[in-house]
Design a protein around this motif. Sequence first.
Motif, short mmCIF file in Angstrom:
data_model
loop_
_atom_site.label_atom_id
_atom_site.label_comp_id
_atom_site.label_asym_id
_atom_site.label_seq_id
_atom_site.Cartn_x
_atom_site.Cartn_y
_atom_site.Cartn_z
N CYS A 408 0.83 -1.20 0.00
CA CYS A 408 0.00 0.00 0.00
C CYS A 408 0.88 1.26 0.00
O CYS A 408 1.83 1.35 0.78
CB CYS A 408 -0.89 -0.03 1.24
N VAL A 410 0.25 4.13 1.08
CA VAL A 410 0.03 5.01 2.23
C VAL A 410 0.73 4.46 3.48
O VAL A 410 1.62 5.07 4.03
CB VAL A 410 -1.47 5.23 2.51
N CYS A 411 0.29 3.26 3.89
CA CYS A 411 0.82 2.75 5.16
C CYS A 411 2.16 2.02 4.98
O CYS A 411 2.88 1.85 5.95
CB CYS A 411 -0.20 1.86 5.84
N ARG A 414 0.58 -2.89 4.81
CA ARG A 414 -0.33 -3.91 4.25
C ARG A 414 -0.26 -3.89 2.72
O ARG A 414 0.27 -2.97 2.12
CB ARG A 414 -1.76 -3.64 4.71
N CYS A 426 -4.45 -0.03 0.54
CA CYS A 426 -5.03 -1.23 1.13
C CYS A 426 -6.41 -0.90 1.68
O CYS A 426 -6.79 0.28 1.75
CB CYS A 426 -4.12 -1.76 2.24
N CYS A 429 -6.66 1.68 4.69
CA CYS A 429 -6.31 3.05 4.28
C CYS A 429 -7.41 3.63 3.40
O CYS A 429 -7.73 4.82 3.49
CB CYS A 429 -4.97 3.08 3.56
ZN LIG Z 1 -2.45 1.04 3.73
#
Ligand SMILES: [Zn+2]
Length: 1002
Positions: A408, A410-411, A414, A426, A429
């Motif tokens: 993912c 963003v994070c 995951r 993901c 998010c």
């Molecule tokens: Zn994420």
Amino acid sequence: MTRFQLPDTLRQHRPLLLTLEAIGWLHMTGKAKVDFLRRHGGQKSDYEYEKWDELENPPFPWNDRLNWVKDKFALDGNAFPATLTEFIRKYTKRDKGLLGLLQAGHAMASGIEKNLPSATAKYLGQDAAHMWLSSAFGHPVRNLLADPPELLTDVGWKRLLGQIEDLLTELQRLGNNSFPNDLYGWWRWREDAVGPEGWLRKAFTSTLAETRLPNNDITLFDQSYVAAALFKSAVAGAVLEGNSFPWSSDGLKQQTRWRLLTIGIGADHYEARAVKIGDWTGARLALDEFFTKVRKLVEVDLAIGSLLYADGEACVFSFPGERFDHGEQGYQGGDLKIADWQSWLTEQIDGYARDANLEMPPYCGISEPSRSLVRMTAEIRNARETMAVPLFRNWQIPGQDSSDGHVCPVCHVRSSRSSTDKQMPCDPCKNRRTHRLDMWLQGKFGSDTIWIDEIADANDRVALVTMSLDIVPWLDGTRLDALRTQAIPEWRKFNPVLKNQPNPIDPSTCFDSLLQYIKGKLQSFDKDDPVLSSLQEGYQHEIDWQSFFTKIVEDRTGSHQWGDIDENGRAAWLTHQLFCKLASPGRIYRFWRQAEDFFKALLDEFRDIASADQNCWRVRRLVIKPDNGSSGSWEGRQTYSGRYGDAPVSLLYREQTNDFLTICNLARLMKAEQGKDSLCEIKLELKADDSVETKQLVVHSTAEDTGALDIYHPVIPLELSPVRFRVLLPLEAASACVDRAVEAWRGQFARVWDRLPLRVGVVAFPRMMPFQAVIDAARTIEDDLDRINKSQTWRVAGCETRDGVTALNIKSLDYRQELLQTIPVRLPDGREDVFYPYLAVEDRDVRIPLDFRHPDGRVFRHVKDLRSGDCVFVYPSLVTTVFMNSAARRFEPLDIRSLTDWLRMRDLWRLIDRHAPSQTALHGAWSEIIERREAWQGPEGTWLEGGKTAWLDFARAVFHERLGVRGACLETLVAAAGDRLLDWSLEWHMSILKKQVSGGDR
Ligand SMILES: [Zn+2]
């Protein structure tokens, strides 16, 4: 392993703990009646505020409403006072049992500094003509008798009593009925009264707990709420200790201590990883929900403590602590099992964090026991330092090892569901982004927008404004060292006789005379000493120096133990603490609230400033119905963007109603005089977010939204906490917002301007700039501004006091800057302000009557006593601006300037605007002198020999000839060219804001 039982013990006592907390909120209710202020203002009255309930007709049913709790919770025979009205009659005295614990909480919250003997402190009283409520920083807020808030009217008082009766009735219903586990009911009951918008908070915040100067800075709410928090935690501690708690002890008031519970989340990591603004604001919502769950657990479910501080990353709660002499032989009392609490609480909050799919572990810390809150800052710092490492302890989240799909964006933890689309987040998010959209569609963000496209101004530009007050050193008490609770010469003047003897302190050398006097008394403890017993009410009840020192110094400074320092140090600390304003818990709480309220009030003003536009479409939205000729199918909740003429268009598709909501600045599409139908039948080529495929939308009809979404403010608050305020605004509104903030800061913090600096950063950027780059630039600015945390030395160039205001002119030693600061030195009632406006000076000697010396050697001088040549220490107020014309701009060094330069830079533009004959003339003049500057400067911007003078002469000639300016105005321009202020002003207004001069006043 046996299960940890203590949480259940507390839960069984929840009705008791919350009832006692409510008694804590209400124990000083009698002060909320106007008669209390009148009486203290010298007006004849037989009002006894401790008997407010009896004075009502019929009497207020205090006992009747509360007696159930006594029947329901047997406790120890010594626990409850004879009648429950003793809680409102005797809270300042010294008793056993629960009353003793309220007395302990009350004494700590209000602070020892207030505890002045009434005879010798009489001169500090305010009279009825001038009964002022002041801010925590000395700014007069309101004359409560001349201009009373609603609470202080007859109607307001009756209304308050009605609300209190409702509060107690609901309490009885919750506590005594068959739903003891109605957590939601308990939560609502408490939030309605003391939550952020609570009625009791609002009412009690409008009046005073103490009318004498300068303690008229703490509201009735601050003291009542903090006393209640400490009372509640103390009772929770007693319940936890069970049978071993010494209910019958009359030492509870003096011996009770508290711990602090700190819960944190590394919010900065979420912000740094956010790809889009929705990732950050969505994560923020998830974090806020996490903190709300923590509050529900601590404040209501366990009812073990109350919130004493919160910012975006950390919450601090009151928590039970062991009494003095814990761990020593003969300690009376049980074990609070702090280690077990620590692991149990960690387990609970880990559960909340997992429910919210948080990628990083939360922090949970319990402090050592203490009798003050000054340790709070250290606890918060400790939490932040720990959380600076994202995975500071083992933390597993579901799905992190999955090998499907891309990681993912963003994070970074995951995987998303897609193995082809690298941009797809993901599920958790994605859910955060959607959750925020849902809340907005339901109107839960009020009138603020969530769309950057709606913020962008006529030039498609946006500003992220970040501000901070250097508030942390106030929360741990260090910056209070300059504030006085009495000035020694004033105390001496109004008390020429003490206990029928002449006051032994020499009025011509007050400070040194008092210091020597105290030093001379340290050999033996004389509780009848006329000087010391006139400075502190509690002194006469003490038995030795050490215990007095503990309360006056150790409790309030967090260090400097009696045993660690010699006699000189002891005398210096006592002399200082007996006259200095102290970091009492009520006051610390007020600092926190006040910093936050300052930003809240600014946000309200920014909304107005940002919405002001000649074109009413600036703040409106339309609902667009597609024509049948529109191509293809549209996806619900998807944003689509395209262009209409020169203007960008963004729309949000709503599946249920088969229509689009505009989410862009309509003033760019429509003129003020155009109606909504002007968009009918137009064709728009639209692309979905993150897609390359184009679809055609033919507008069938337009309508105004009938729901909560028809009008908006083009403002996105990203963060508002005591330590930081960040907000997105239209760039064209940003300058006026900064002007306003500077003006408000100067007005409200004028007495502490040298130690409560305002720091401002503005990141200007085109609408399409990636959010990550923008937030990165903002963080760089904040870090750079925070790093300037040392005071600077400035030399006084002039100081003049007239009509209650001191005009101070100072020059920096290092930057050759000049600053003119005006400081009010008179109180509204005409007296001289000897409490707030002191500056730290370089001089190590006490020379002038009002001078005083901190135990560390620093001398403070009243601002009106400063003379040319004196050197003063100032924490600088700063500003910096960045225009991100490319994402790489954030890596270039910043030009940090003093806040006054901002005002000068703005004034300069007004001057140019008035005088420049045309934009062309201005451009011509400016490029000519820039060109010549480059010729006279070396590669690093260093001047060739004599270059600067020659260049300034050249600039003078150009301004004269091309712009036609003369005299003082011409010299201002030349001086501004010399210190590069002119560069800043022209760049900011012409290149970044794209402003045109209006063409002169011919
Ligand atoms: Zn994420």
